[in-house]
Design a protein around this motif. Structure first.
Motif, mmCIF file in Angstrom:
data_model
loop_
_atom_site.group_PDB
_atom_site.id
_atom_site.type_symbol
_atom_site.label_atom_id
_atom_site.label_comp_id
_atom_site.label_asym_id
_atom_site.label_seq_id
_atom_site.Cartn_x
_atom_site.Cartn_y
_atom_site.Cartn_z
ATOM 1 N N LEU A 47 34.347 51.029 28.427
ATOM 2 C CA LEU A 47 34.874 50.460 29.668
ATOM 3 C C LEU A 47 33.898 49.516 30.363
ATOM 4 C CD1 LEU A 47 36.840 53.528 31.061
ATOM 5 C CD2 LEU A 47 37.694 51.619 29.688
ATOM 6 N N GLU A 48 32.951 49.001 29.604
ATOM 7 C CA GLU A 48 32.008 47.992 30.077
ATOM 8 C C GLU A 48 32.184 46.734 29.234
ATOM 9 O OE1 GLU A 48 29.937 48.341 32.662
ATOM 10 O OE2 GLU A 48 30.392 50.454 32.981
ATOM 11 N N CYS A 49 32.140 45.576 29.873
ATOM 12 C CA CYS A 49 32.293 44.308 29.162
ATOM 13 C C CYS A 49 30.975 43.924 28.489
ATOM 14 C CB CYS A 49 32.710 43.211 30.138
ATOM 15 S SG CYS A 49 32.976 41.609 29.329
ATOM 16 N N GLN A 50 31.043 43.657 27.195
ATOM 17 C CA GLN A 50 29.859 43.260 26.439
ATOM 18 C C GLN A 50 29.869 41.783 26.074
ATOM 19 O OE1 GLN A 50 27.307 45.473 26.018
ATOM 20 N NE2 GLN A 50 28.586 46.754 27.296
ATOM 21 N N ALA A 51 30.833 41.014 26.604
ATOM 22 C CA ALA A 51 30.857 39.564 26.368
ATOM 23 C C ALA A 51 29.653 38.940 27.067
ATOM 24 C CB ALA A 51 32.153 38.967 26.903
ATOM 25 N N PRO A 52 29.069 37.895 26.482
ATOM 26 C CA PRO A 52 27.912 37.255 27.124
ATOM 27 C C PRO A 52 28.270 36.573 28.443
ATOM 28 C CG PRO A 52 28.563 36.065 25.147
ATOM 29 C CD PRO A 52 29.401 37.305 25.196
ATOM 30 N N GLY A 53 29.524 36.298 28.655
ATOM 31 C CA GLY A 53 30.017 35.683 29.888
ATOM 32 C C GLY A 53 31.530 35.668 29.827
ATOM 33 N N ILE A 54 32.174 35.534 30.959
ATOM 34 C CA ILE A 54 33.636 35.473 30.975
ATOM 35 C C ILE A 54 34.091 34.280 31.798
ATOM 36 C CG2 ILE A 54 33.859 37.979 30.736
ATOM 37 C CD1 ILE A 54 34.961 37.903 33.694
ATOM 38 N N THR A 55 35.341 33.907 31.606
ATOM 39 C CA THR A 55 35.977 32.876 32.410
ATOM 40 C C THR A 55 37.176 33.501 33.105
ATOM 41 O OG1 THR A 55 35.302 31.140 30.865
ATOM 42 C CG2 THR A 55 37.144 30.634 32.343
ATOM 43 N N VAL A 56 37.254 33.307 34.409
ATOM 44 C CA VAL A 56 38.399 33.759 35.189
ATOM 45 C C VAL A 56 39.101 32.512 35.716
ATOM 46 C CG1 VAL A 56 39.139 35.009 37.265
ATOM 47 C CG2 VAL A 56 37.312 35.937 35.834
ATOM 48 N N ALA A 57 40.408 32.453 35.520
ATOM 49 C CA ALA A 57 41.190 31.301 35.971
ATOM 50 C C ALA A 57 42.580 31.756 36.358
ATOM 51 C CB ALA A 57 41.254 30.240 34.878
ATOM 52 N N SER A 58 43.258 30.889 37.062
ATOM 53 C CA SER A 58 44.612 31.180 37.514
ATOM 54 C C SER A 58 45.601 31.055 36.371
ATOM 55 C CB SER A 58 44.991 30.205 38.630
ATOM 56 O OG SER A 58 46.314 30.414 39.034
ATOM 57 N N LEU A 59 46.339 32.112 36.139
ATOM 58 C CA LEU A 59 47.461 32.107 35.208
ATOM 59 C C LEU A 59 48.643 32.653 35.989
ATOM 60 C CD1 LEU A 59 46.074 33.372 31.782
ATOM 61 C CD2 LEU A 59 46.757 31.071 32.395
ATOM 62 N N GLY A 60 49.510 31.767 36.416
ATOM 63 C CA GLY A 60 50.608 32.201 37.265
ATOM 64 C C GLY A 60 50.080 32.579 38.631
ATOM 65 N N ALA A 61 50.443 33.755 39.087
ATOM 66 C CA ALA A 61 50.070 34.202 40.433
ATOM 67 C C ALA A 61 48.799 35.044 40.468
ATOM 68 C CB ALA A 61 51.223 34.995 41.037
ATOM 69 N N SER A 62 48.112 35.206 39.339
ATOM 70 C CA SER A 62 46.936 36.070 39.350
ATOM 71 C C SER A 62 45.705 35.370 38.786
ATOM 72 C CB SER A 62 47.209 37.356 38.556
ATOM 73 O OG SER A 62 47.396 37.066 37.200
ATOM 74 N N ALA A 63 44.551 35.940 39.090
ATOM 75 C CA ALA A 63 43.271 35.474 38.569
ATOM 76 C C ALA A 63 42.996 36.290 37.309
ATOM 77 C CB ALA A 63 42.175 35.685 39.601
ATOM 78 N N ASP A 64 43.113 35.670 36.152
ATOM 79 C CA ASP A 64 43.026 36.384 34.880
ATOM 80 C C ASP A 64 41.719 36.128 34.147
ATOM 81 O OD1 ASP A 64 45.576 37.150 35.459
ATOM 82 O OD2 ASP A 64 46.470 36.342 33.639
ATOM 83 N N CYS A 65 41.269 37.147 33.417
ATOM 84 C CA CYS A 65 40.103 37.016 32.548
ATOM 85 C C CYS A 65 40.570 36.318 31.269
ATOM 86 C CB CYS A 65 39.517 38.389 32.229
ATOM 87 S SG CYS A 65 38.136 38.298 31.068
ATOM 88 N N LEU A 66 40.169 35.070 31.093
ATOM 89 C CA LEU A 66 40.573 34.313 29.915
ATOM 90 C C LEU A 66 39.766 34.690 28.678
ATOM 91 C CD1 LEU A 66 41.131 30.766 31.431
ATOM 92 C CD2 LEU A 66 42.723 32.675 31.246
ATOM 93 N N THR A 67 38.718 35.463 28.867
ATOM 94 C CA THR A 67 37.885 35.907 27.757
ATOM 95 C C THR A 67 38.491 37.111 27.058
ATOM 96 O OG1 THR A 67 35.994 35.103 29.046
ATOM 97 C CG2 THR A 67 35.484 36.471 27.136
ATOM 98 N N TYR A 68 39.453 37.761 27.682
ATOM 99 C CA TYR A 68 40.109 38.911 27.077
ATOM 100 C C TYR A 68 40.599 38.559 25.676
ATOM 101 C CZ TYR A 68 43.654 42.307 25.869
ATOM 102 O OH TYR A 68 44.399 43.244 25.199
ATOM 103 N N THR A 69 40.225 39.392 24.710
ATOM 104 C CA THR A 69 40.633 39.215 23.319
ATOM 105 C C THR A 69 41.070 40.574 22.799
ATOM 106 O OG1 THR A 69 38.946 37.504 23.056
ATOM 107 C CG2 THR A 69 39.887 38.425 21.038
ATOM 108 N N SER A 70 42.326 40.656 22.418
ATOM 109 C CA SER A 70 42.861 41.925 21.895
ATOM 110 C C SER A 70 42.166 42.309 20.595
ATOM 111 C CB SER A 70 44.361 41.774 21.674
ATOM 112 O OG SER A 70 44.906 42.977 21.217
ATOM 113 N N ARG A 71 41.905 43.595 20.416
ATOM 114 C CA ARG A 71 41.273 44.075 19.180
ATOM 115 C C ARG A 71 42.205 43.902 18.004
ATOM 116 N NH1 ARG A 71 36.826 47.822 20.486
ATOM 117 N NH2 ARG A 71 36.970 48.165 22.685
#
Length: 84
Positions: A60-84
């Motif tokens: 439950l901790e993010c191990q990505a070296p960095g993330i990008t958050v941007a607007s997708l529709g009405a929410s601020a989404d983590c664009l770095t999210y990658t499904s396993r």
């Protein structure tokens, strides 16, 4: 996410953000406020990530070296999210 209270000079200045609600990779820390907050000398990191199915999530901790958050529709989404 310029309108976020923690956004200063196009960078997140929260010491840590929380991502997700187990079904959607949004920034739980995002909110709009008339004044800017956070630590202007810091760049925000993910403090907790509830997206257990993300490739970058370890204990439950993010191990990505960095993330990008941007607007997708009405929410601020983590664009770095990658499904396993």
């Amino acid at each position: 996410m310029d309108e976020c209270a923690y956004n200063q000079d196009s960078a997140c200045r929260a010491l840590a953000i929380t991502v997700g609600d187990a079904t959607h990779a949004h920034c739980d820390t995002f909110f709009v406020f008339p004044a800017k907050g956070g630590d202007s000398s810091a760049v925000g990191r993910v403090g907790a990530c509830k997206m257990s199915g993300c490739l970058h999530n370890v204990g439950l901790e993010c191990q990505a070296p960095g993330i990008t958050v941007a607007s997708l529709g009405a929410s601020a989404d983590c664009l770095t999210y990658t499904s396993r």
